[in-house]
Scaffold this active site. Structure first.
Site, PDB file in Angstrom:
ATOM      1  N   HIS A  75       2.764  47.630 -26.420  1.00 45.94           N
ATOM      2  CA  HIS A  75       3.432  48.935 -26.274  1.00 45.94           C
ATOM      3  C   HIS A  75       4.688  49.022 -27.123  1.00 45.94           C
ATOM      4  O   HIS A  75       5.152  50.121 -27.435  1.00 45.94           O
ATOM      5  CB  HIS A  75       3.678  49.288 -24.800  1.00 45.94           C
ATOM      6  CG  HIS A  75       4.925  48.730 -24.199  1.00 45.94           C
ATOM      7  ND1 HIS A  75       4.945  47.591 -23.433  1.00 45.94           N
ATOM      8  CD2 HIS A  75       6.200  49.179 -24.222  1.00 45.94           C
ATOM      9  CE1 HIS A  75       6.171  47.361 -23.014  1.00 45.94           C
ATOM     10  NE2 HIS A  75       6.966  48.312 -23.478  1.00 45.94           N
ATOM     11  N   ASP A 128      -1.476  44.224 -22.832  1.00 45.48           N
ATOM     12  CA  ASP A 128      -0.235  44.593 -23.530  1.00 45.48           C
ATOM     13  C   ASP A 128       0.247  43.433 -24.408  1.00 45.48           C
ATOM     14  O   ASP A 128       1.192  42.722 -24.052  1.00 45.48           O
ATOM     15  CB  ASP A 128       0.821  44.989 -22.482  1.00 45.48           C
ATOM     16  CG  ASP A 128       1.996  45.732 -23.088  1.00 45.48           C
ATOM     17  OD1 ASP A 128       1.935  46.067 -24.291  1.00 45.48           O
ATOM     18  OD2 ASP A 128       2.977  45.974 -22.356  1.00 45.48           O
ATOM     19  N   SER A 224      11.099  44.400 -23.270  1.00 45.71           N
ATOM     20  CA  SER A 224       9.653  44.345 -23.442  1.00 45.71           C
ATOM     21  C   SER A 224       9.265  43.439 -24.595  1.00 45.71           C
ATOM     22  O   SER A 224       9.916  43.429 -25.640  1.00 45.71           O
ATOM     23  CB  SER A 224       9.106  45.745 -23.704  1.00 45.71           C
ATOM     24  OG  SER A 224       9.114  46.455 -22.505  1.00 45.71           O
TER      25      SER A 224
HETATM   26  C1  4AZ Z   1       9.956  49.085 -20.032  1.00 44.14           C
HETATM   27  O1  4AZ Z   1      10.095  50.271 -19.885  1.00 44.14           O
HETATM   28  C2  4AZ Z   1      10.031  48.231 -18.836  1.00 44.14           C
HETATM   29  N1  4AZ Z   1      11.325  46.120 -14.535  1.00 44.14           N
HETATM   30  C3  4AZ Z   1       9.933  46.855 -18.956  1.00 44.14           C
HETATM   31  C4  4AZ Z   1      10.005  46.074 -17.812  1.00 44.14           C
HETATM   32  C5  4AZ Z   1      10.169  46.671 -16.587  1.00 44.14           C
HETATM   33  C6  4AZ Z   1      10.271  48.035 -16.471  1.00 44.14           C
HETATM   34  C7  4AZ Z   1      10.193  48.813 -17.604  1.00 44.14           C
HETATM   35  C8  4AZ Z   1      10.250  45.794 -15.387  1.00 44.14           C
HETATM   36  O2  4AZ Z   1       9.765  48.588 -21.141  1.00 44.14           O
END
Ligand code: 4AZ
Length: 269
Positions: A75, A128, A224
């Site tokens: 993503h 992902d 992420s």
């Molecule tokens: C994101 O939006 C995201 N709390 C990544 C991890 C988490 C929430 C959102 C986990 O990339």
């Protein structure tokens, strides 16, 4: 990810959010700064073109899993995050060995090859993962991926998540790398929290559940693609969740063992 609670997709976060609960029991709110030299396999994905020069253009994390191989979340390379298809990002860089994104330490490498999992499902968030082959070896130690069945995946195990994301959940992006301790949780916890909603669906074969039962320490946007580590081995990549650090909504990670076929097929070594 597709967590609807974020107004600013494309901008990002690591939070080690927040918690009044953590404050109450006297623990450190929001994790701790760490040195990249102690975790040399943590990398940042960046594009000055898309995200500006401040903070080195960082928009996601990644992990060095071979001399010239980086894994991240699919993503991270989506149009939703980048604003354009990744092929149109002319200055995609992998930032290696830079503690502070406001500085110029370490190095910025290009990707010689980008593989984004074509089976990534942006509805469930399954699959992902992406594999980037660096233009040349990073010259830093890689981390080993914990194989299927490794005790590191056992619920109750203490793990550490790393990233440069938001430290408040409200868009306060870190410039220095941070880490937070979370626990590997039973699949049933995430299956219960995420049975299937707009944020995603928990799939235990390819995802890993981690967090704190009372909320508090967690990853968030901007983290992420970055690593979840147990005992020096990679067990997950930051992927998704509802909000950040909320009780009852653990973080969901791409299960690292699910990366192995893609890494051997698309990685460099
Ligand atoms: C994101 O939006 C995201 N709390 C990544 C991890 C988490 C929430 C959102 C986990 O990339």
């Amino acid at each position: 990810m597709r967590s609807t609670s974020y107004a600013t997709l494309g901008a990002f976060v690591l939070v080690l959010a927040v918690p009044t609960s953590a404050a109450a029991d006297g623990s450190v709110i929001g994790g701790n700064p760490v040195r990249v030299s102690e975790s040399p396999w943590v990398v940042a994905l960046a594009s000055h073109d898309r995200f500006g020069t401040e903070r080195s253009g960082q928009f996601c994390g990644g992990v060095l899993v071979g001399r010239s191989t980086v894994v991240t979340a699919a993503h991270c390379l989506s149009k939703e995050v980048l604003g354009v298809p990744w092929q149109q990002v002319r200055d995609l860089r992998i930032v290696i060995g830079r503690d502070n994104l406001a500085g110029r330490g370490g190095q910025e490498l290009k990707a010689a090859n980008v593989w984004v999992n074509p089976r990534y499902d942006s509805w469930t968030n399954e699959g992902d993962m992406a594999v980037l082959r660096l233009e040349k070896p990073a010259g830093r130690p890689a981390i080993q991926i914990a194989g299927r069945g490794d005790a590191a995946y056992r619920p109750g195990t203490g793990a550490t998540v790393y990233g440069w994301g938001d430290t408040t959940g409200e868009g306060s992006y870190a410039t220095a790398l941070r880490s937070a301790g979370v626990n590997v949780l039973e699949d049933s916890v995430c299956a219960g929290a995420y049975p299937g909603s707009a944020d995603g669906t928990y799939k235990p074969a390819s995802m890993l559940c981690a967090g704190e039962p009372r909320g508090g320490r967690d990853a968030c946007q901007g983290d992420s693609g970055g690593p979840l580590v147990v005992g020096g081995r990679l067990v997950g990549l930051v992927s998704w969740g509802t909000g950040c650090g909320q009780a009852g909504h653990p973080g969901v990670y791409t299960r690292a063992s699910a990366l192995l076929p893609a890494v051997s097929q698309h990685g460099a070594d």
